[in-house]
Design a protein around this motif. Structure first.
Motif, short mmCIF file in Angstrom:
data_model
loop_
_atom_site.label_atom_id
_atom_site.label_comp_id
_atom_site.label_asym_id
_atom_site.label_seq_id
_atom_site.Cartn_x
_atom_site.Cartn_y
_atom_site.Cartn_z
N CYS A 67 0.83 -1.21 0.00
CA CYS A 67 0.00 0.00 0.00
C CYS A 67 0.86 1.25 0.00
CB CYS A 67 -0.88 0.06 1.24
SG CYS A 67 -1.83 -1.42 1.51
N ASN A 68 1.93 1.19 0.79
CA ASN A 68 2.65 2.42 1.05
C ASN A 68 3.49 2.92 -0.12
OD1 ASN A 68 1.79 3.28 3.59
ND2 ASN A 68 3.00 1.70 4.59
N TYR A 69 4.00 2.04 -0.92
CA TYR A 69 4.77 2.61 -2.03
C TYR A 69 4.14 2.31 -3.40
CZ TYR A 69 7.16 -1.87 -2.91
OH TYR A 69 7.45 -3.17 -3.21
N ILE A 70 3.09 1.50 -3.42
CA ILE A 70 2.41 1.29 -4.70
C ILE A 70 1.17 2.18 -4.75
CG2 ILE A 70 1.25 -0.36 -6.20
CD1 ILE A 70 4.09 -1.18 -6.09
N ARG A 71 0.19 1.89 -3.92
CA ARG A 71 -1.02 2.72 -3.95
C ARG A 71 -0.69 4.17 -3.61
NH1 ARG A 71 -4.59 -0.31 -2.56
NH2 ARG A 71 -4.31 -0.57 -0.32
N ASN A 72 0.10 4.34 -2.58
CA ASN A 72 0.30 5.69 -2.08
C ASN A 72 1.59 6.34 -2.55
OD1 ASN A 72 -2.12 6.07 -0.50
ND2 ASN A 72 -1.36 4.40 0.75
N ALA A 95 7.57 -1.97 -10.33
CA ALA A 95 7.55 -3.35 -9.82
C ALA A 95 7.37 -4.34 -10.97
CB ALA A 95 6.44 -3.50 -8.80
N ARG A 96 6.49 -4.01 -11.90
CA ARG A 96 6.26 -4.91 -13.04
C ARG A 96 7.50 -5.02 -13.90
NH1 ARG A 96 2.70 -4.07 -9.70
NH2 ARG A 96 1.33 -5.85 -9.62
N GLU A 97 8.17 -3.88 -14.04
CA GLU A 97 9.38 -3.87 -14.86
C GLU A 97 10.41 -4.86 -14.28
OE1 GLU A 97 11.14 0.00 -15.16
OE2 GLU A 97 12.76 -0.72 -16.46
N ASN A 125 -4.77 -6.15 -8.09
CA ASN A 125 -3.34 -5.87 -7.97
C ASN A 125 -3.04 -4.39 -8.13
OD1 ASN A 125 -3.33 -5.36 -10.81
ND2 ASN A 125 -3.31 -7.56 -11.12
N LYS A 126 -1.77 -4.12 -8.22
CA LYS A 126 -1.27 -2.74 -8.28
C LYS A 126 -1.91 -1.87 -7.19
CE LYS A 126 -0.40 -3.39 -13.16
NZ LYS A 126 -0.84 -3.13 -14.50
N GLY A 167 2.12 9.67 -5.49
CA GLY A 167 2.50 8.91 -6.67
C GLY A 167 2.31 9.60 -8.00
N GLY A 168 1.53 10.68 -8.03
CA GLY A 168 1.25 11.32 -9.30
C GLY A 168 2.49 11.80 -10.02
N MET A 169 3.52 12.15 -9.24
CA MET A 169 4.71 12.67 -9.87
C MET A 169 5.64 11.54 -10.32
SD MET A 169 5.16 15.86 -7.24
CE MET A 169 6.35 16.88 -8.07
N LYS A 170 5.33 10.33 -9.94
CA LYS A 170 6.18 9.21 -10.35
C LYS A 170 5.43 8.20 -11.21
CE LYS A 170 9.91 9.16 -6.98
NZ LYS A 170 10.67 8.40 -5.99
N SER A 171 4.19 8.51 -11.59
CA SER A 171 3.47 7.54 -12.41
C SER A 171 2.48 8.28 -13.29
CB SER A 171 2.72 6.54 -11.54
OG SER A 171 1.56 7.14 -10.99
N LYS A 172 1.83 7.51 -14.12
CA LYS A 172 0.87 8.13 -15.03
C LYS A 172 -0.41 8.52 -14.31
CE LYS A 172 0.95 4.83 -18.28
NZ LYS A 172 2.09 3.92 -18.01
#
Ligand code: HEM
Ligand code: SF4
Ligand code: SF4
Lengths: 305, 460, 225
Positions: free
Chosen positions: B344-349, B356-358, B373-374, C216-221
């Protein structure tokens, strides 16, 4: 070479034979003996709970608990402690192998004595970090000093040992093992058997090898032993050089049996087996589990040169 | 106004206080004292008035009571759709009620609030993505935890945790000496296998300053060694700071905002002192959240950015693989089915899902996505500090079921979890349910798969 | 009576509605705090606006988000209800006649059949919404009498309008009831949780900025809503 001994114990019968040796050594060499026990593994994330390594119960880690564990150890080893003076106690929580290594570093031990903390017994430990390999194997790999693993009754006192088997694969680590074996043999007047096994499993995998070629390699290995080790032994002549072929750990076990070995000394070859792949573990581990005598693993020069 | 010796409104700032708390086995006395702790309604209301601004008030007010957030919460799912686990209900019956009563609540109410805020919400923020009005109960519960903390209603482990940060600037009692010594130790232990391996401490102007989770030096320093090996393989010019090396924040879980500030300031100070180009943090989700995402605000940095650009470990790994700084031996790619736990902390937020997929693309042949996911992934079950709170062990274990079923559905044998909390939760899940999975951080897997250039191999 | 409800009362309700909405907007913006909300609104406006727009637009599209797709039945109810709620009053023939009379302009007016259809759809949607409120434990637990009151306020103009238009019962009574209901609705928008009329946009924009700038907006689409 036995000034500071760290005896890493689980406080259970698994370590009884190791305890015997450790206390014996202390008495004979007036070593400073530290009795170390890793209480258990922290469970519950960052909190202060540990899973007790002996009971498997969850315990709360505080000074009371640590004192209680020390008391338990003192009771368990009451008989030996009655005859030994100034034994130190250390307990911490954490993964056993890591904490044993930490304690060895802290106490600057020049020998670690331990039982063959087997895999079964520490299923939980393996699970904790999800890493393969027993405590013993990991201590053997990481320790700067020799690690003496005693898993069978050892009736003869170490200083009466008469046959020390040194198994080599000519690695850098093996040289450290040699130094230990040699110094010990010299100190107690034992016969040093310098042994190498041609690894038939990997070198010639798939290829038919002629008898001649094997003979030639055996001769080469002997020469190498002479040059690398025997040449360093100055005037010590109570030794024998022997080269066999086969699967190294099987051969060294057979050899030790035949020569009535009291102690096997070898290096833990870090790269030879990938612990992830080795179902059975490293050579050291195999040897420890099957040998009738104690095994000393020496991996680094720090405490032997 | 009765205040307990251990359970009170004071913060833990001295070792004596900390030791007293630690000696209270399982927090027995602490929780007993909590039963008599007074609520300072006036102060509570004053705090609410000062800090409950339009965003939170609007959220509380316009909730349509539509229940669209219910299925988004893993606690609701794990508890067999218990209606009292509906996020909106949980927040309305706690923070909502607190506001309606203008802070005039009693001890029993505050204990109920505490139990709800810590055992029924991990602040995973998933519900906020499912509410049509964007009402984020995770944000509100985090705010509520802050209120609880000021009133002394905080789980014992987290009172200790925030005290650790205040005293040691680390979540555990690892001192600067311990830390530096561990760095030396690990370099020593591994340099035989990796000639030239070092763990440079306090090097000026490095390209990367690396920071960790205190549990690494405390319990599994191998992790630090593994990080060093990977930096070594990649040829990075890196360093660790002697002070300001800890990125995690139990203080954040506790709602002790002042301690949060102290903690991240120590890291920012290190950045300023050593002048590195960028910061990389270990495989920990909340550490990144605390220091990189929230930290700048705690310390009053108006641009919301850390002093130097900061990256999660997975970002660095993806970059190293992409640029070929680390090359994977194709024969050693993971062949068994493997899944990835999106934290949650570095993917969602924090938006790092693609990174991660890369990575998985480089290292796995049979990568299976969890469903969902994601950013839609469920919390591992142990977030928000829940893993470490004894009082809520049972609730935590129930919550793990959702993750268990997600993992089982992928058919994967191995779960890659580059987050300490997720990693812990998945380990506990295996212990609890024995579904026969393994789990791992990225580091050991990468070392195993990486091609080691000849000049870095030990000579024999 | 007719003169009163369409005269001063109408003015009053429109005033409350408009002033109320404006006050809400001002209050909302003033209550935003970069440090308390922990979002650097001003510093990264471009990211913020992008995030806000994404956050609003996806949610305005039926089945446009994971959540709308997760609850298809409810989504249909909500969209039917809301589209009816917003568009019927604006484009219904009668209202436009009034507009033309009073202010001299009018909007496109929908055909009568469509107006009837929309009105009935709104009423049916509300019935389903009420049914759902009672049927699902997770919604029942959230429901308060206030929710029903608000729903009643919202649907009353439609029920009364329908009755008046089709001259069922006393036309004059239903007409005045319809106008009153409409005025109550207008007044209720800024004053009750119907303020989500504007709150929806404000709140969504805020969360969108939160994700667009900080999370996350600044690091993703951008977040996949
Ligand atoms: C544009 C975005 C909007 C969204 C996503 C939205 C969403 C919702 C939702 C989810 C409900 C809850 C239904 C229930 O279970 O009772 C609801 C109710 C309602 N909405 Fe909206 N709404 C929006 C705008 C509006 C607007 C502009 C109005 C205009 C007045 C409005 C009027 C109502 C009314 C009257 C109700 C029923 C009362 C209630 O339960 O709160 N909505 N809306
Ligand atoms: S989804 Fe949003 S509006 Fe609906 S009940 Fe949950 S919090 Fe309230
Ligand atoms: S933040 Fe996560 S745990 Fe908390 S209520 Fe929302 S979905 Fe549930």
């Amino acid at each position: 070479m036995f000034e500071k001994i760290l005896f890493a114990t689980t406080g259970t019968p698994t370590c009884d034979h190791a305890a015997h040796v450790a206390f014996d050594l202390k008495k004979k060499y007036h070593s400073e003996l530290t009795l170390f026990h890793s209480m258990g593994m922290p469970s519950r994330g960052f909190s202060q709970f540990v899973k007790d390594s002996r009971t498997g119960e969850e315990e709360y880690l505080d000074n009371d608990y640590a004192d209680w564990v020390k008391e338990e150890l003192k009771t368990y080893y009451a008989k030996q402690l009655a005859e030994a003076e100034g034994v130190l106690f250390e307990t911490t929580a954490g993964e056993s192998h890591r904490e044993i290594l930490r304690a060895a570093r802290k106490t600057d031990a020049d020998l670690i004595v331990m039982g063959a903390h087997s895999r079964d017994e520490e299923a939980g430990a393996t699970r904790y970090r999800n890493v393969v390999g027993s405590t013993m194997q990991r201590v053997a790999k990481g320790a700067k000093c020799p690690v003496l693993i005693v898993s069978r009754p050892c009736t003869t006192c170490l200083w009466y040992f008469s046959n020390i088997i040194f198994g080599t694969d000519f690695s850098k680590a093996s040289y450290s093992a040699f130094l230990f074996a040699y110094q010990l043999a010299k100190a107690i007047g034992a016969k040093l058997h310098l042994f190498h096994a041609l690894d038939m499993s990997s070198i010639h995998a798939g290829k038919a090898v002629s008898q001649d070629e094997i003979e030639r390699e055996i001769a080469e290995a002997r020469e190498r032993i002479e040059k690398t080790y025997v040449a360093k032994m100055e005037d010590y002549d109570n030794y024998e050089v022997e080269v066999w072929e086969g699967v190294p750990y099987v051969e060294i076990l057979k050899f030790a049996r035949e020569r009535n070995g009291d102690l096997i000394v070898m290096a833990h070859h870090t790269r030879e087996v990938d612990p992830e792949e080795a179902v059975l573990g490293s050579t050291v581990e195999q040897v420890v589990l099957r040998a009738a005598c104690p095994v000393a693993s020496v991996n680094r020069p720090d405490k032997v040169s | 106004m009765p205040e307990g010796k251990l359970c009170n409104k004071q913060t833990v700032d001295t070792e004596e206080q900390l030791q007293a708390l630690l000696n209270d086995k399982s927090g027995k006395q602490y929780y007993e004292e909590m039963n008599h702790l007074d609520v300072d309604a006036k102060a509570l209301w004053a705090t609410i008035q000062k800090t409950l601004k339009s965003r939170l008030r609007t959220w509380l007010e316009i909730c349509a009571h539509c229940g669209m957030c219910s299925d988004s919460c893993f606690f609701y799912m794990a508890n067999k759709k218990d209606p009292t686990q509906v996020p909106s209900y949980k927040i309305q019956s706690t923070l909502g009620e607190l506001v309606r009563r203008k802070g005039h609540v009693d001890n029993a109410f505050m204990q109920m609030v505490m139990d709800t805020a810590w055992s029924k919400c991990t602040c995973c923020n998933r519900c906020g993505m499912y509410c049509p009005f964007g009402i984020d109960m995770g944000v509100m519960f985090s705010y509520l935890r802050g209120l609880c903390f000021t009133q002394g209603f905080v789980p014992w482990e987290l009172k200790i945790g925030s005290g650790m940060h205040r005293i040691y600037r680390a979540q555990m009692n690892v001192t600067t000496e311990d830390w530096v010594d561990t760095c030396e130790w690990m370099a020593e232990e591994y340099e035989e296998d990796w000639p030239g391996l070092t763990i440079p401490v306090d090097k000026q102007d490095a390209d990367i300053i690396y920071t960790v989770n205190a549990r690494e030096p405390k319990h599994y320093p191998e992790d630090l060694a593994e990080a060093a090996i990977l930096f070594h393989l990649a040829g990075e010019n890196w360093t660790v700071p002697s002070e300001g090396w800890e990125e995690t924040s139990l203080a954040m879980f506790a709602g002790d905002w002042a301690a949060c500030k102290m903690q991240v300031e120590s890291v920012y100070d290190a950045m300023e002192r050593l002048n590195p180009k960028r910061m990389v943090v270990t495989e920990c989700g909340h550490a990144y959240r605390a220091t990189v995402v929230e930290g700048p605000y705690w310390t009053g940095r108006k641009d919301g950015q850390t002093p130097i650009p900061s990256f999660h470990y997975v970002e660095w790994v993806a970059e190293a693989l992409r640029t070929g700084k680390i090359k994977i031996d194709p024969a050693k790619k993971i062949k068994e089915p493997v899944t990835y736990q999106d934290s949650c902390n570095y993917i969602r937020n924090a938006g790092l899902k693609d990174v991660a997929r890369e990575i998985m693309g480089y290292i796995a042949e049979d990568f299976r996505e969890m469903k969902p996911n994601k950013e839609h992934n469920f919390c591992c079950g142990g977030g928000g500090g829940l893993n470490g709170i004894g009082r809520y062990r049972e609730q935590r274990n129930i919550g793990l079921k959702v993750k268990r079923d997600q993992i089982l559905a992928t058919g994967a044998n191995l779960v890659i979890a580059p987050c300490h909390n997720c990693w812990d939760a998945i380990r506990d899940l295996e212990e609890e349910f024995e579904i026969g999975i393994r789990w791992s951080f990225l580091k050991p897997l990468l070392i195993h798969m990486a091609i080691v250039p000849d000049h870095l191999k030990p000579e024999e | 009576m007719y003169a009163f409800v369409t005269g001063p009362l109408a003015w009053l309700s429109f005033t409350v509605f408009i002033v109320g909405i404006i006050a809400r907007i001002i209050w909302y913006f003033r209550g935003l705090s970069w440090q308390l909300d922990r979002v650097a609104y001003k510093e990264h406006m471009a990211y913020g606006i992008k995030g806000a727009i994404r956050s609003i637009v996806f949610w305005l599209i039926p089945f446009g988000t994971h959540s709308w797709r997760f609850y298809p039945f409810f989504t249909i109810c909500v969209f039917t209800f809301h589209i009816g709620l917003l568009f019927t009053p604006l484009f219904i023939f009668g209202h436009n006649v009034l507009l033309q009379e009073r202010w001299g302009f009018s909007l496109w007016a929908m055909p009568e059949g469509m107006a009837d259809f929309m009105t009935v759809a709104v009423i049916i949607a509300v019935l389903f919404i009420i049914l759902r409120r009672n049927a699902l434990p997770e919604v029942r637990i959230l429901t308060t009498p206030y929710d029903y009151l608000v729903l009643a306020i919202a649907v009353a103009p439609f029920v009364t309008g329908l009755l008046a238009h089709h001259q069922i019962g006393n036309y004059n009574f239903w007409l005045i009831a319809h106008i009153l209901a409409g005025e109550i609705f207008l007044v209720a928008i800024p004053l009750t949780k119907l303020s989500h009329f504007i709150g929806f946009f404000l709140s969504r924009a805020q969360l969108g900025m939160d994700y667009g700038i900080k999370r996350g907006g600044m690091k993703s689409k951008g977040l996949a809503w």
